[in-house]
Design a protein around this motif. Sequence first.
Motif, PDB file in Angstrom:
ATOM      1  N   GLU A  40       2.863  21.447  75.666  1.00  0.00           N
ATOM      2  CA  GLU A  40       2.788  21.538  77.121  1.00  0.00           C
ATOM      3  C   GLU A  40       3.926  20.856  77.873  1.00  0.00           C
ATOM      4  O   GLU A  40       4.230  21.244  79.001  1.00  0.00           O
ATOM      5  CB  GLU A  40       1.454  20.946  77.613  1.00  0.00           C
ATOM      6  N   LEU A  41       4.550  19.849  77.271  1.00  0.00           N
ATOM      7  CA  LEU A  41       5.558  19.072  77.993  1.00  0.00           C
ATOM      8  C   LEU A  41       6.966  19.627  77.816  1.00  0.00           C
ATOM      9  O   LEU A  41       7.319  20.125  76.755  1.00  0.00           O
ATOM     10  CB  LEU A  41       5.558  17.620  77.511  1.00  0.00           C
ATOM     11  N   ALA A  42       7.743  19.493  78.861  1.00  0.00           N
ATOM     12  CA  ALA A  42       9.171  19.805  78.775  1.00  0.00           C
ATOM     13  C   ALA A  42       9.817  18.734  77.894  1.00  0.00           C
ATOM     14  O   ALA A  42       9.368  17.579  77.891  1.00  0.00           O
ATOM     15  CB  ALA A  42       9.792  19.789  80.164  1.00  0.00           C
ATOM     16  N   PRO A  43      10.875  19.078  77.163  1.00  0.00           N
ATOM     17  CA  PRO A  43      11.526  18.084  76.297  1.00  0.00           C
ATOM     18  C   PRO A  43      11.944  16.805  77.022  1.00  0.00           C
ATOM     19  O   PRO A  43      11.882  15.721  76.444  1.00  0.00           O
ATOM     20  CB  PRO A  43      12.741  18.833  75.755  1.00  0.00           C
ATOM     21  N   ALA A  44      12.337  16.897  78.260  1.00  0.00           N
ATOM     22  CA  ALA A  44      12.756  15.705  79.012  1.00  0.00           C
ATOM     23  C   ALA A  44      11.593  14.744  79.265  1.00  0.00           C
ATOM     24  O   ALA A  44      11.810  13.539  79.432  1.00  0.00           O
ATOM     25  CB  ALA A  44      13.385  16.111  80.335  1.00  0.00           C
ATOM     26  N   ASP A  45      10.370  15.256  79.295  1.00  0.00           N
ATOM     27  CA  ASP A  45       9.191  14.416  79.541  1.00  0.00           C
ATOM     28  C   ASP A  45       8.540  13.913  78.262  1.00  0.00           C
ATOM     29  O   ASP A  45       7.708  13.016  78.301  1.00  0.00           O
ATOM     30  CB  ASP A  45       8.140  15.190  80.337  1.00  0.00           C
ATOM     31  N   ASN A  46       8.889  14.499  77.120  1.00  0.00           N
ATOM     32  CA  ASN A  46       8.254  14.184  75.847  1.00  0.00           C
ATOM     33  C   ASN A  46       9.187  13.292  75.025  1.00  0.00           C
ATOM     34  O   ASN A  46      10.064  13.768  74.322  1.00  0.00           O
ATOM     35  CB  ASN A  46       7.944  15.478  75.100  1.00  0.00           C
ATOM     36  N   VAL A  47       8.982  11.994  75.110  1.00  0.00           N
ATOM     37  CA  VAL A  47       9.866  11.048  74.430  1.00  0.00           C
ATOM     38  C   VAL A  47       9.603  11.008  72.931  1.00  0.00           C
ATOM     39  O   VAL A  47      10.517  10.868  72.138  1.00  0.00           O
ATOM     40  CB  VAL A  47       9.729   9.636  75.052  1.00  0.00           C
ATOM     41  N   GLY A  48       8.346  11.135  72.506  1.00  0.00           N
ATOM     42  CA  GLY A  48       7.999  11.127  71.087  1.00  0.00           C
ATOM     43  C   GLY A  48       7.472   9.785  70.624  1.00  0.00           C
ATOM     44  O   GLY A  48       7.156   8.901  71.419  1.00  0.00           O
ATOM     45  N   LEU A  49       7.381   9.628  69.293  1.00  0.00           N
ATOM     46  CA  LEU A  49       6.827   8.404  68.710  1.00  0.00           C
ATOM     47  C   LEU A  49       7.823   7.257  68.790  1.00  0.00           C
ATOM     48  O   LEU A  49       8.967   7.387  68.364  1.00  0.00           O
ATOM     49  CB  LEU A  49       6.470   8.632  67.238  1.00  0.00           C
ATOM     50  N   LEU A  50       7.343   6.135  69.309  1.00  0.00           N
ATOM     51  CA  LEU A  50       8.164   4.935  69.441  1.00  0.00           C
ATOM     52  C   LEU A  50       7.372   3.719  68.968  1.00  0.00           C
ATOM     53  O   LEU A  50       6.140   3.716  69.028  1.00  0.00           O
ATOM     54  CB  LEU A  50       8.581   4.728  70.898  1.00  0.00           C
ATOM     55  N   PRO A  51       8.055   2.672  68.518  1.00  0.00           N
ATOM     56  CA  PRO A  51       7.365   1.464  68.063  1.00  0.00           C
ATOM     57  C   PRO A  51       6.650   0.726  69.198  1.00  0.00           C
ATOM     58  O   PRO A  51       7.135   0.700  70.330  1.00  0.00           O
ATOM     59  CB  PRO A  51       8.492   0.581  67.515  1.00  0.00           C
ATOM     60  N   VAL A  52       5.514   0.137  68.846  1.00  0.00           N
ATOM     61  CA  VAL A  52       4.725  -0.652  69.796  1.00  0.00           C
ATOM     62  C   VAL A  52       4.315  -1.945  69.091  1.00  0.00           C
ATOM     63  O   VAL A  52       3.840  -1.919  67.961  1.00  0.00           O
ATOM     64  CB  VAL A  52       3.454   0.100  70.249  1.00  0.00           C
ATOM     65  N   GLY A  53       4.491  -3.055  69.760  1.00  0.00           N
ATOM     66  CA  GLY A  53       4.082  -4.345  69.211  1.00  0.00           C
ATOM     67  C   GLY A  53       2.571  -4.502  69.214  1.00  0.00           C
ATOM     68  O   GLY A  53       1.851  -3.835  69.966  1.00  0.00           O
ATOM     69  N   ARG A  54       2.121  -5.389  68.373  1.00  0.00           N
ATOM     70  CA  ARG A  54       0.668  -5.619  68.211  1.00  0.00           C
ATOM     71  C   ARG A  54       0.002  -6.041  69.519  1.00  0.00           C
ATOM     72  O   ARG A  54      -1.066  -5.541  69.874  1.00  0.00           O
ATOM     73  CB  ARG A  54       0.456  -6.684  67.134  1.00  0.00           C
TER      74      ARG A  54
ATOM     75  N   LYS B  28      17.311  -7.407  71.613  1.00  0.00           N
ATOM     76  CA  LYS B  28      18.502  -7.850  70.877  1.00  0.00           C
ATOM     77  C   LYS B  28      18.709  -7.036  69.603  1.00  0.00           C
ATOM     78  O   LYS B  28      19.761  -7.096  68.988  1.00  0.00           O
ATOM     79  CB  LYS B  28      18.367  -9.326  70.531  1.00  0.00           C
ATOM     80  N   THR B  29      17.675  -6.294  69.175  1.00  0.00           N
ATOM     81  CA  THR B  29      17.769  -5.469  67.970  1.00  0.00           C
ATOM     82  C   THR B  29      17.499  -4.018  68.340  1.00  0.00           C
ATOM     83  O   THR B  29      17.168  -3.707  69.489  1.00  0.00           O
ATOM     84  CB  THR B  29      16.751  -5.925  66.908  1.00  0.00           C
ATOM     85  N   LYS B  30      17.590  -3.148  67.351  1.00  0.00           N
ATOM     86  CA  LYS B  30      17.335  -1.722  67.585  1.00  0.00           C
ATOM     87  C   LYS B  30      15.848  -1.374  67.464  1.00  0.00           C
ATOM     88  O   LYS B  30      15.458  -0.258  67.758  1.00  0.00           O
ATOM     89  CB  LYS B  30      18.140  -0.880  66.604  1.00  0.00           C
ATOM     90  N   VAL B  31      15.039  -2.322  67.014  1.00  0.00           N
ATOM     91  CA  VAL B  31      13.602  -2.083  66.854  1.00  0.00           C
ATOM     92  C   VAL B  31      12.859  -2.986  67.828  1.00  0.00           C
ATOM     93  O   VAL B  31      12.811  -4.197  67.654  1.00  0.00           O
ATOM     94  CB  VAL B  31      13.142  -2.356  65.407  1.00  0.00           C
ATOM     95  N   PHE B  32      12.287  -2.352  68.852  1.00  0.00           N
ATOM     96  CA  PHE B  32      11.579  -3.123  69.872  1.00  0.00           C
ATOM     97  C   PHE B  32      10.417  -2.313  70.410  1.00  0.00           C
ATOM     98  O   PHE B  32      10.370  -1.092  70.297  1.00  0.00           O
ATOM     99  CB  PHE B  32      12.522  -3.534  71.012  1.00  0.00           C
ATOM    100  N   CYS B  33       9.461  -3.018  71.012  1.00  0.00           N
ATOM    101  CA  CYS B  33       8.276  -2.397  71.603  1.00  0.00           C
ATOM    102  C   CYS B  33       8.693  -1.599  72.840  1.00  0.00           C
ATOM    103  O   CYS B  33       9.364  -2.132  73.719  1.00  0.00           O
ATOM    104  CB  CYS B  33       7.277  -3.487  71.973  1.00  0.00           C
ATOM    105  N   PHE B  34       8.286  -0.346  72.906  1.00  0.00           N
ATOM    106  CA  PHE B  34       8.683   0.461  74.062  1.00  0.00           C
ATOM    107  C   PHE B  34       7.945   0.058  75.335  1.00  0.00           C
ATOM    108  O   PHE B  34       8.371   0.404  76.435  1.00  0.00           O
ATOM    109  CB  PHE B  34       8.541   1.960  73.782  1.00  0.00           C
ATOM    110  N   VAL B  35       6.874  -0.710  75.212  1.00  0.00           N
ATOM    111  CA  VAL B  35       6.104  -1.122  76.385  1.00  0.00           C
ATOM    112  C   VAL B  35       6.689  -2.380  77.030  1.00  0.00           C
ATOM    113  O   VAL B  35       6.931  -2.413  78.228  1.00  0.00           O
ATOM    114  CB  VAL B  35       4.619  -1.338  76.022  1.00  0.00           C
ATOM    115  N   CYS B  36       6.960  -3.410  76.216  1.00  0.00           N
ATOM    116  CA  CYS B  36       7.420  -4.690  76.776  1.00  0.00           C
ATOM    117  C   CYS B  36       8.882  -4.997  76.465  1.00  0.00           C
ATOM    118  O   CYS B  36       9.416  -5.994  76.944  1.00  0.00           O
ATOM    119  CB  CYS B  36       6.540  -5.829  76.291  1.00  0.00           C
ATOM    120  N   GLN B  37       9.506  -4.171  75.636  1.00  0.00           N
ATOM    121  CA  GLN B  37      10.918  -4.321  75.277  1.00  0.00           C
ATOM    122  C   GLN B  37      11.202  -5.552  74.427  1.00  0.00           C
ATOM    123  O   GLN B  37      12.356  -5.932  74.265  1.00  0.00           O
ATOM    124  CB  GLN B  37      11.809  -4.362  76.532  1.00  0.00           C
ATOM    125  N   LYS B  38      10.179  -6.195  73.866  1.00  0.00           N
ATOM    126  CA  LYS B  38      10.404  -7.350  72.986  1.00  0.00           C
ATOM    127  C   LYS B  38      10.731  -6.845  71.587  1.00  0.00           C
ATOM    128  O   LYS B  38      10.162  -5.855  71.117  1.00  0.00           O
ATOM    129  CB  LYS B  38       9.174  -8.254  72.944  1.00  0.00           C
TER     130      LYS B  38
END
Length: 98
Positions: free
Chosen positions: A64-78, A23-33
């Motif tokens: 080593e990764l192509a740009p399409a495969d390298n998403v970068g740093l994303l937030p992760v919940g505890r 529902k917000t722009k800041v969410f865990c990239f693993v669980c989407q919460k």
Amino acid sequence: MPGEPSYTFRSKFVDPDFRNDPKTKVFCFVCQKDIRTAVPFMGHAVFGCIEVVHPEDRAVADRELAPADNVGLLPVGRDCAKRIGLEWFVRPEKEEAK
């Protein structure tokens, strides 16, 4: 397997769950919460957010990764960081100090 790319960085499957609708722009990239407090951890996501790169190997993955495969740093919940292993993530303040 012949023809498959070989990478020298460490990565780990995170078993993502993309069923939640953040529902917000800041969410865990693993669980989407949604993350409603300060972002506790950041993970270097790769391959469509299904794997995370070990923090010590981020520069290798960037090379080593192509740009399409390298998403970068994303937030992760505890909870997700603990389930996967805290050694695979960095604290945001530690990343800003670099």
